[in-house]
Design a protein around this motif. Sequence first.
Motif: not given
Length: 306
Positions: A95-104, A53-64
Amino acid sequence: MRAVTYAAYAADNSRLKVEDVPDPRVGPGQVLIEVWAAGVNPVDWKVMAGGLDGMMEALFPVIPGWDVAGVVRATGPDTPEFAVGDEVMSYARKDVVRAGTFAEYVAVSAWSVAPKPTTLDWRQAGGLPLAGMTALRTLDRLQVGSRDTLLIHGASGGVGDLAVQIARARGAFVIGTASERNHPHLRGRGAEPVVYGDGLVERVRELAPGGVTAVADFAGGQLDTTLAVLAPGGRHASVADPAVAEHGGHWIWVRPDGAKLAELADMAERGALTVDVAATYKLDRVGEAFDASRAGHTRGKLVIEP
């Protein structure tokens, strides 16, 4: 599309759920990948716990999820490198934690994508990007070559196993720490296994009386041992311990890079690199995969298959 999400940081799996979310938009220079496999890495659940959290911004809800292998289903403007139907893989950290790969589906920048090697199946390709690129970046930073005696801490883990293969392909003599049950596997990779724990310095010195010329730490907490076995002028790096920088070492943080990922793909095509897969999970079992990763005793990659 269906995806795994969490709406707030959590140190356990309590906020994980599978739900319908909007399909990704595909911008200029991006490709839309239908996810066939996505590797699980410790950073996934560490990010969920707020560890970055101190390094990368997260926009919820997050897909990991930061690893992916799959098929290109659409391309954005000015994306000549790829076409619909291409089989690809990517280290898809953004660059932002949000739209990851545990998805279709996931949309990623084309410069982070490489062709999937034909010698690896989908699960193996999905487990390769982050672990393989971490191993490659570490050995590149250490300039490991045929004249080196390399000690790898955590040699039977997901990153360590790939580092053993890359280092052996470069002609290095490799000593790898692992539990005794994994010693036959390391010998099969061409490494000399040693048990970690008390007496490790002495065991390494038996194999390298003059010290090792390089150390790659993929386990953490090994700085004292590293410094004790390093030969004068030796190099060392860690992916887990920033303190190495205070002792002449390198702290490794891998970046997305399709060209580097293509190097790994080429090694796989030549039969010099393979990926062991320990287990696969569907989207509704991501929590189980995180638990297995947290336990830290799995040899081989854990992979999500949406």
